[in-house]
Design a protein around this motif. Structure first.
Motif, PDB file in Angstrom:
ATOM      1  N   LYS A  76      -2.734  -4.750   4.036  1.00  0.00           N
ATOM      2  CA  LYS A  76      -1.855  -3.571   4.088  1.00  0.00           C
ATOM      3  C   LYS A  76      -0.517  -3.955   4.722  1.00  0.00           C
ATOM      4  CE  LYS A  76      -4.403  -0.413   6.212  1.00  0.00           C
ATOM      5  NZ  LYS A  76      -4.799   0.929   6.722  1.00  0.00           N
TER       6      LYS A  76
ATOM      7  N   SER B 229      -1.877   5.353   4.720  1.00  0.00           N
ATOM      8  CA  SER B 229      -2.726   4.273   5.224  1.00  0.00           C
ATOM      9  C   SER B 229      -4.194   4.617   5.044  1.00  0.00           C
ATOM     10  CB  SER B 229      -2.421   4.025   6.706  1.00  0.00           C
ATOM     11  OG  SER B 229      -3.290   3.040   7.239  1.00  0.00           O
TER      12      SER B 229
ATOM     13  N   ILE C  98      -5.279   4.384   1.367  1.00  0.00           N
ATOM     14  CA  ILE C  98      -5.572   3.006   0.965  1.00  0.00           C
ATOM     15  C   ILE C  98      -6.972   2.624   1.428  1.00  0.00           C
ATOM     16  CG2 ILE C  98      -4.935   0.585   1.292  1.00  0.00           C
ATOM     17  CD1 ILE C  98      -2.009   1.559   1.604  1.00  0.00           C
ATOM     18  N   ASP C  99      -7.289   2.923   2.681  1.00  0.00           N
ATOM     19  CA  ASP C  99      -8.603   2.578   3.216  1.00  0.00           C
ATOM     20  C   ASP C  99      -9.718   3.251   2.413  1.00  0.00           C
ATOM     21  OD1 ASP C  99      -7.342   1.117   5.180  1.00  0.00           O
ATOM     22  OD2 ASP C  99      -7.576   2.640   6.735  1.00  0.00           O
TER      23      ASP C  99
ATOM     24  N   VAL D 130      -2.696  -2.974   9.360  1.00  0.00           N
ATOM     25  CA  VAL D 130      -1.408  -3.415   8.815  1.00  0.00           C
ATOM     26  C   VAL D 130      -1.041  -4.773   9.405  1.00  0.00           C
ATOM     27  CG1 VAL D 130       1.067  -2.915   8.724  1.00  0.00           C
ATOM     28  CG2 VAL D 130      -0.602  -1.066   8.404  1.00  0.00           C
TER      29      VAL D 130
END
Length: 396
Positions: free
Chosen positions: A143, A107, A110-111, A166
């Motif tokens: 996400k 996560s 991705i950020d 998310v």
């Protein structure tokens, strides 16, 4: 996107493919002017590769990745759901702890990648965010979670991932876990486990979209019955196109439509997957591509492309794909179909090898008589409707 540069790029693409026929430029131009989303992008597994950049263009002959920022613009893919995928492990405290650590890092990866490319792409949390970013000429990064296994037995972790941005999650992947039976796993729970039913309630409370891809038929039925809000299948194919437990049958598609959900059409399991020992070995390496040196990455790509010549992974092509898409629309209706091809996760077929081929889909839908408004519903409108329809508790 409504940016002139993107429109010109799409027009040029169509002109090249049509031998310069001016009349052939229109479908790609129409596609470029639509808001186009894909609900399942496995590209984050590439984000930590040494020597690799999401901002650079890549070609399939020399790189296995199917999506990067330049090709998003070339194929007029305005964005989608970047996946936090965690491989299924043991249903033990240590297994859960290891998976949670991995999911948190994915996560964050991705950020970091989106932030590094903030001039071109930005995070989105709501349907309104997606439309605003599109109007601003920026690509859109939602996400999602594929496989809730990393949550272990602690449903409060859903709140943590919600706070991380998310907005979609599925309970299960290729093996049955603590939440549900998988389409390709054992029937341990005959659908959702008791914890899985609580997972549904917590997803609803937070306002996160429930993703039923990879769920068994019984799990799908219970997700559809228990959820207060419409659900989605982020990357699934029709069982009538190929009889595989991973695919959705037409009667269930009708039931999904009756509850205002949507099925996002994938390119996978339109045939049996040719997972020969050689392919399985390469797939195992591919899942670790983020830790490879550039030389190792290049060697993996070379071996993969050589194997493609003698052992194609799928016995289907673009024509088969469009036949399935048109049948799904016939069964579910234009208000209940979307697209999630499983890019960088095993998706892609001859004729639709990467996202640069997306304008061809719009062209075929137009040729089949669907209006621009209906086509845009399928590319993004239905997904954003479902996202906006999630209730959730009041949040500041």
């Amino acid at each position: 996107m409504k940016k002139t540069a993107l429109l010109l790029a799409a027009t040029a693409l169509a002109s090249c493919s049509a031998g310069g026929d001016p009349e052939a430029t229109e479908p790609a131009s129409v596609h470029a002017d639509m808001l186009v989303l894909d609900t399942h992008l496995d590209t984050p597994l590439h984000f930590e590769r040494e020597g690799w950049s999401f901002a650079d263009p890549h070609e399939l002959a020399g790189d296995l990745v199917q999506l990067d920022i330049p090709r998003m613009k070339d194929g007029a893919l305005d964005g989608g759901f970047f996946v936090i995928y965690t491989e299924q492990g043991p249903l033990t405290p240590q297994g859960y702890a290891d998976a949670l650590a991995f999911a948190r890092e994915r996560s964050d990866l991705i950020d970091r990648t989106i932030a590094k490319n903030s001039g071109a792409i930005a995070p989105a949390l709501t349907a309104a965010d997606a439309r605003r970013l599109n109007e601003e000429g920026k690509l859109i990064a939602f996400k999602s979670i594929e496989n809730s296994y990393p949550l272990g037995e602690d449903l409060s972790l859903l709140q943590e991932f919600y706070d991380k941005g998310v907005r979609m999650a599925g309970p299960v992947h290729s093996a049955t876990n603590q939440f549900a039976d998988s389409a390709t796993g054992e029937a341990r729970w005959n659908g959702l486990s008791p914890l899985g039913k609580k997972w549904v309630a917590e997803m609803n409370r937070l306002g996160m979209v429930i993703d039923a891809s990879h769920s068994s038929d019984a799990t799908f039925d219970q997700l559809l019955e228990l959820s207060k809000y419409p659900i989605i299948l982020s990357h699934s194919s029709l069982r009538s196109a190929y009889d595989h437990p991973r695919n959705l049958d037409e009667e269930r598609l009708r039931k999904l439509a009756a509850k205002d959900g949507a099925m996002c059409i994938s390119t996978i399991f339109m045939s049996e997957m040719n997972m020969s020992p050689a392919r399985a070995e390469l797939f195992g390496q591919y899942e670790q591509i983020g830790g490879m040196t550039p030389e190792e990455q290049a060697e993996l790509t070379r071996k993969w492309r050589e194997l493609d010549k003698t052992e194609p992974m799928w016995a289907a092509d673009f024509e088969d794909y469009m036949a399935m898409v048109l049948r799904a629309i016939e069964v579910g209706g234009v208000d209940h179909i979307c697209f999630g091809a499983d890019w960088d996760g095993g998706g892609g077929l001859e004729g639709i090898e990467d996202i640069s081929a997306l304008p061809k889909v719009t062209e075929r839908l137009e040729a089949a008589g669907y209006s621009d408004a209906d086509i845009e519903k399928m590319w993004s409108g239905n997904v954003l409707r479902i996202l906006a329809a999630q209730g959730g508790e009041p949040r500041s």
